[in-house]
Design a protein around this motif. Structure first.
Motif, PDB file in Angstrom:
ATOM      1  N   LYS A 333       0.821  -1.218   0.000  1.00 25.03           N
ATOM      2  CA  LYS A 333       0.000   0.000   0.000  1.00 25.03           C
ATOM      3  C   LYS A 333       0.851   1.263   0.000  1.00 25.03           C
ATOM      4  O   LYS A 333       0.694   2.137  -0.857  1.00 25.03           O
ATOM      5  N   ASN A 334       1.749   1.366   0.967  1.00 24.47           N
ATOM      6  CA  ASN A 334       2.473   2.621   1.174  1.00 24.47           C
ATOM      7  C   ASN A 334       3.687   2.793   0.270  1.00 24.47           C
ATOM      8  O   ASN A 334       3.976   3.907  -0.182  1.00 24.47           O
ATOM      9  N   PHE A 335       4.414   1.713   0.012  1.00 24.79           N
ATOM     10  CA  PHE A 335       5.629   1.839  -0.797  1.00 24.79           C
ATOM     11  C   PHE A 335       5.349   1.550  -2.285  1.00 24.79           C
ATOM     12  O   PHE A 335       5.838   2.269  -3.160  1.00 24.79           O
ATOM     13  N   CYS A 336       4.564   0.523  -2.531  1.00 25.01           N
ATOM     14  CA  CYS A 336       4.318   0.116  -3.925  1.00 25.01           C
ATOM     15  C   CYS A 336       3.140   0.844  -4.563  1.00 25.01           C
ATOM     16  O   CYS A 336       3.034   0.888  -5.791  1.00 25.01           O
ATOM     17  N   GLY A 337       2.235   1.394  -3.732  1.00 23.13           N
ATOM     18  CA  GLY A 337       1.070   2.093  -4.269  1.00 23.13           C
ATOM     19  C   GLY A 337       0.115   1.173  -5.009  1.00 23.13           C
ATOM     20  O   GLY A 337      -0.449   1.547  -6.052  1.00 23.13           O
ATOM     21  N   LEU A 338      -0.098  -0.027  -4.459  1.00 20.02           N
ATOM     22  CA  LEU A 338      -0.917  -1.009  -5.163  1.00 20.02           C
ATOM     23  C   LEU A 338      -2.377  -0.570  -5.290  1.00 20.02           C
ATOM     24  O   LEU A 338      -3.000  -0.799  -6.341  1.00 20.02           O
ATOM     25  N   ASP A 339      -2.921   0.054  -4.254  1.00 18.86           N
ATOM     26  CA  ASP A 339      -4.331   0.452  -4.327  1.00 18.86           C
ATOM     27  C   ASP A 339      -4.574   1.437  -5.470  1.00 18.86           C
ATOM     28  O   ASP A 339      -5.527   1.315  -6.242  1.00 18.86           O
ATOM     29  N   GLY A 340      -3.689   2.419  -5.612  1.00 21.75           N
ATOM     30  CA  GLY A 340      -3.820   3.385  -6.706  1.00 21.75           C
ATOM     31  C   GLY A 340      -3.614   2.733  -8.065  1.00 21.75           C
ATOM     32  O   GLY A 340      -4.317   3.047  -9.036  1.00 21.75           O
ATOM     33  N   ALA A 341      -2.657   1.796  -8.151  1.00 20.50           N
ATOM     34  CA  ALA A 341      -2.371   1.115  -9.415  1.00 20.50           C
ATOM     35  C   ALA A 341      -3.574   0.282  -9.859  1.00 20.50           C
ATOM     36  O   ALA A 341      -3.924   0.274 -11.046  1.00 20.50           O
ATOM     37  N   LEU A 342      -4.206  -0.394  -8.908  1.00 20.48           N
ATOM     38  CA  LEU A 342      -5.366  -1.212  -9.242  1.00 20.48           C
ATOM     39  C   LEU A 342      -6.548  -0.355  -9.699  1.00 20.48           C
ATOM     40  O   LEU A 342      -7.296  -0.741 -10.601  1.00 20.48           O
ATOM     41  N   GLU A 343      -6.719   0.811  -9.085  1.00 18.42           N
ATOM     42  CA  GLU A 343      -7.810   1.692  -9.475  1.00 18.42           C
ATOM     43  C   GLU A 343      -7.586   2.264 -10.872  1.00 18.42           C
ATOM     44  O   GLU A 343      -8.510   2.335 -11.690  1.00 18.42           O
ATOM     45  N   ARG A 344      -6.356   2.655 -11.167  1.00 15.68           N
ATOM     46  CA  ARG A 344      -6.052   3.181 -12.507  1.00 15.68           C
ATOM     47  C   ARG A 344      -6.261   2.108 -13.574  1.00 15.68           C
ATOM     48  O   ARG A 344      -6.779   2.386 -14.665  1.00 15.68           O
ATOM     49  N   LEU A 345      -5.880   0.888 -13.242  1.00 13.36           N
ATOM     50  CA  LEU A 345      -6.067  -0.205 -14.185  1.00 13.36           C
ATOM     51  C   LEU A 345      -7.554  -0.483 -14.395  1.00 13.36           C
ATOM     52  O   LEU A 345      -7.998  -0.744 -15.517  1.00 13.36           O
ATOM     53  N   ARG A 346      -8.353  -0.395 -13.327  1.00 19.63           N
ATOM     54  CA  ARG A 346      -9.800  -0.609 -13.443  1.00 19.63           C
ATOM     55  C   ARG A 346     -10.416   0.393 -14.411  1.00 19.63           C
ATOM     56  O   ARG A 346     -11.228   0.028 -15.280  1.00 19.63           O
ATOM     57  N   GLN A 347     -10.026   1.643 -14.293  1.00 18.80           N
ATOM     58  CA  GLN A 347     -10.573   2.679 -15.163  1.00 18.80           C
ATOM     59  C   GLN A 347     -10.151   2.446 -16.621  1.00 18.80           C
ATOM     60  O   GLN A 347     -10.958   2.627 -17.541  1.00 18.80           O
ATOM     61  N   HIS A 358     -11.176  -5.288 -28.056  1.00 19.15           N
ATOM     62  CA  HIS A 358     -10.513  -5.541 -26.779  1.00 19.15           C
ATOM     63  C   HIS A 358     -11.465  -5.997 -25.672  1.00 19.15           C
ATOM     64  O   HIS A 358     -11.027  -6.314 -24.574  1.00 19.15           O
ATOM     65  N   ARG A 359     -12.760  -6.024 -25.964  1.00 14.34           N
ATOM     66  CA  ARG A 359     -13.745  -6.248 -24.907  1.00 14.34           C
ATOM     67  C   ARG A 359     -13.516  -7.555 -24.148  1.00 14.34           C
ATOM     68  O   ARG A 359     -13.429  -7.572 -22.920  1.00 14.34           O
ATOM     69  N   ASP A 360     -13.437  -8.651 -24.858  1.00 14.62           N
ATOM     70  CA  ASP A 360     -13.320  -9.958 -24.201  1.00 14.62           C
ATOM     71  C   ASP A 360     -12.053 -10.049 -23.348  1.00 14.62           C
ATOM     72  O   ASP A 360     -12.084 -10.548 -22.213  1.00 14.62           O
ATOM     73  N   TYR A 361     -10.956  -9.575 -23.911  1.00 15.13           N
ATOM     74  CA  TYR A 361      -9.697  -9.643 -23.171  1.00 15.13           C
ATOM     75  C   TYR A 361      -9.743  -8.732 -21.947  1.00 15.13           C
ATOM     76  O   TYR A 361      -9.275  -9.102 -20.867  1.00 15.13           O
ATOM     77  N   ALA A 362     -10.316  -7.551 -22.107  1.00 17.48           N
ATOM     78  CA  ALA A 362     -10.417  -6.617 -20.986  1.00 17.48           C
ATOM     79  C   ALA A 362     -11.280  -7.182 -19.863  1.00 17.48           C
ATOM     80  O   ALA A 362     -10.986  -6.993 -18.677  1.00 17.48           O
ATOM     81  N   VAL A 363     -12.341  -7.889 -20.231  1.00 19.53           N
ATOM     82  CA  VAL A 363     -13.204  -8.513 -19.224  1.00 19.53           C
ATOM     83  C   VAL A 363     -12.429  -9.553 -18.432  1.00 19.53           C
ATOM     84  O   VAL A 363     -12.542  -9.647 -17.205  1.00 19.53           O
ATOM     85  N   ASP A 364     -11.635 -10.344 -19.127  1.00 19.60           N
ATOM     86  CA  ASP A 364     -10.826 -11.372 -18.455  1.00 19.60           C
ATOM     87  C   ASP A 364      -9.816 -10.754 -17.499  1.00 19.60           C
ATOM     88  O   ASP A 364      -9.633 -11.221 -16.368  1.00 19.60           O
ATOM     89  N   VAL A 365      -9.146  -9.705 -17.959  1.00 18.45           N
ATOM     90  CA  VAL A 365      -8.141  -9.050 -17.114  1.00 18.45           C
ATOM     91  C   VAL A 365      -8.804  -8.382 -15.916  1.00 18.45           C
ATOM     92  O   VAL A 365      -8.281  -8.423 -14.799  1.00 18.45           O
ATOM     93  N   GLU A 366      -9.977  -7.803 -16.119  1.00 20.83           N
ATOM     94  CA  GLU A 366     -10.699  -7.165 -15.011  1.00 20.83           C
ATOM     95  C   GLU A 366     -11.082  -8.201 -13.952  1.00 20.83           C
ATOM     96  O   GLU A 366     -11.065  -7.904 -12.756  1.00 20.83           O
ATOM     97  N   SER A 367     -11.401  -9.401 -14.390  1.00 21.58           N
ATOM     98  CA  SER A 367     -11.737 -10.461 -13.448  1.00 21.58           C
ATOM     99  C   SER A 367     -10.550 -10.768 -12.535  1.00 21.58           C
ATOM    100  O   SER A 367     -10.708 -10.928 -11.315  1.00 21.58           O
ATOM    101  N   ILE A 368      -9.373 -10.825 -13.111  1.00 28.64           N
ATOM    102  CA  ILE A 368      -8.168 -11.074 -12.311  1.00 28.64           C
ATOM    103  C   ILE A 368      -7.876  -9.873 -11.421  1.00 28.64           C
ATOM    104  O   ILE A 368      -7.526 -10.020 -10.244  1.00 28.64           O
ATOM    105  N   ARG A 369      -8.022  -8.666 -11.987  1.00 31.90           N
ATOM    106  CA  ARG A 369      -7.761  -7.453 -11.199  1.00 31.90           C
ATOM    107  C   ARG A 369      -8.678  -7.391  -9.981  1.00 31.90           C
ATOM    108  O   ARG A 369      -8.241  -7.056  -8.869  1.00 31.90           O
ATOM    109  N   SER A 370      -9.946  -7.742 -10.176  1.00 27.86           N
ATOM    110  CA  SER A 370     -10.904  -7.731  -9.076  1.00 27.86           C
ATOM    111  C   SER A 370     -10.516  -8.736  -7.995  1.00 27.86           C
ATOM    112  O   SER A 370     -10.631  -8.461  -6.794  1.00 27.86           O
ATOM    113  N   GLU A 371     -10.018  -9.891  -8.423  1.00 30.09           N
ATOM    114  CA  GLU A 371      -9.581 -10.915  -7.457  1.00 30.09           C
ATOM    115  C   GLU A 371      -8.374 -10.429  -6.663  1.00 30.09           C
ATOM    116  O   GLU A 371      -8.292 -10.638  -5.445  1.00 30.09           O
ATOM    117  N   VAL A 372      -7.438  -9.785  -7.356  1.00 29.33           N
ATOM    118  CA  VAL A 372      -6.267  -9.224  -6.666  1.00 29.33           C
ATOM    119  C   VAL A 372      -6.703  -8.168  -5.654  1.00 29.33           C
ATOM    120  O   VAL A 372      -6.203  -8.113  -4.529  1.00 29.33           O
TER     121      VAL A 372
END
Length: 394
Positions: A333-347, A358-372
């Motif tokens: 959170k504090n050093f790597c900034g993971l929360d901000g990185a995940l939010e930017r990727l979501r957008q 890109h729709r299908d691939y983006a949906v798949d990646v979003e599924s993994i991002r949500s799990e992370v």
């Protein structure tokens, strides 16, 4: 009847030629040639009456077709005898034709393709020839690359002296030779604990780790492939990888945007695989670099890459890293900034979902991002709970 007679004639012609060939050499057999044999044969070309050259046994062994076999046989037979044999075959009855088939079968069996082990030995012997041309050296390695794919063949490689021979090629001055050698070792080691152990015992890993830093991209990618194959699900290999500072090599690759994208994908994929292996071996101490905050930040930063495949592999690696005992939520959170990185990727993924390509691939990646995101939140909650408990106790 005519077709059967023609076939028997071909076999008889071949039999005559093989016998003649046997009588002209000391071995008493037709054999497969090495690169050295082929080179010598090329200097012994004999002119024919019709000023044409008739090909010997195929350099790769065997014949590509019955026609090729016949051409070779005719070139090694006496023309007068050929005419006599043709007349004899025309007078054969069906029963006689069948008898001739059986008679010739034993001789024809000797022309069968040699075993994979024999082919491997020929290639290995070629590699041991210091005067071998670069082209033939590449050919020998390329042949081994195909031959070691079956696990049984790969398990025979060390018995034939092949592992030591191929590892020796890692020191060759030619980058393509080194690339091919690494490729062979990786192919033989893949999902094969027996060969993994043998290659590690021969000391190949340190050299391969250094090759990953090569400026020749093809050499670097094949070396990383070999490293991955060697240490996958292999605790001893992973510990040696750490001793050889392999984690720093991965960190440099992941951190440097100018490095070839294929190499960066392979690096983060290997990291995710190492973390997964650690999760499956909970009785083993976790490798120290898993909790190194600079190392972890190099993974988190990959989520901002323009390459979706690289983003996906980084997310998979993060999913595994977040589940390790030694990784700290506050470092993420504090050093790597993971929360901000995940939010930017979501957008960004939301924007890609409206694009049909890109729709299908983006949906798949979003599924993994949500799990992370969920795993990260749970890890943060555990920290908060511990702080509350600690505060109450104090």
């Amino acid at each position: 009847m005519a077709r059967a007679s023609s076939y028997i004639l071909v076999l008889m012609v071949v039999a005559m030629a093989v016998r003649a060939e046997r009588n002209s050499n000391n071995t008493g057999r037709v054999y497969w040639s090495s690169a050295e044999d082929e080179a010598q044969a090329q200097t012994r070309t004999q002119p024919r009456d019709d000023d044409t050259e008739v090909a010997d046994l195929d350099a790769d062994g065997g014949f590509s077709s019955l026609e090729g076999m016949l051409q070779w046989a005719i070139g090694h037979s006496d023309p007068v005898q050929l005419k006599e044999k043709a007349r004899d075959v025309e007078r054969l009855s069906p029963a006689d034709l069948n008898d001739r088939r059986l008679e010739i079968k034993q001789l024809m069996d000797e022309l069968k393709t040699p075993s994979d082990a024999q082919l491997m030995q020929i290639a290995i012997d070629d590699l041991s020839n210091s005067s071998l041309s670069l082209e033939d050296r590449h050919r020998a390695l390329e042949e081994l690359l195909v031959l070691v794919e079956p696990i049984d063949n790969a398990n025979d490689l060390d018995k034939l002296g092949g592992i030591a021979a191929v590892i020796g090629e890692l020191n060759h001055g030619d980058a393509d030779t080194r690339k091919l050698a690494a490729w062979v070792l990786g192919t033989a080691s893949q999902n094969n604990p027996v060969v993994q152990k043998q290659v590690l015992e021969h000391g190949a890993l340190p050299k391969l780790v250094k090759m990953v830093k090569s400026s020749f991209v093809e050499e670097a990618t094949k070396a990383l492939f070999a490293v991955s194959a060697l240490i996958r699900n292999n605790v001893a290999g992973q510990e040696l990888f750490y001793v050889e500072d392999g984690h720093l090599v991965l960190q440099d690759i992941m951190s440097e945007a100018s490095i070839d994208i294929r190499l960066r994908r392979k690096a983060v994929f290997l990291l995710g695989d190492l973390a997964e292996c650690q999760l499956e071996n909970t009785d083993k101490d976790e490798l120290p670099f898993f909790s190194n905050r600079v190392f972890l930040k190099s993974v988190v930063d990959l989520t901002s890459s323009a390459d979706l495949d690289l983003q996906e592999k980084a997310l998979v690696a993060l999913k595994n890293l977040l589940q390790l005992r030694t990784t700290e939520a506050l470092v993420f959170k504090n050093f790597c900034g993971l929360d901000g990185a995940l939010e930017r990727l979501r957008q960004r993924l939301q924007g890609l979902m409206v694009q049909e390509d890109h729709r299908d691939y983006a949906v798949d990646v979003e599924s993994i991002r949500s799990e992370v995101q969920q795993i990260f939140n749970r890890k943060l909650e555990k920290v908060a709970t511990r702080l509350v408990v600690f505060g109450v106790i104090c």
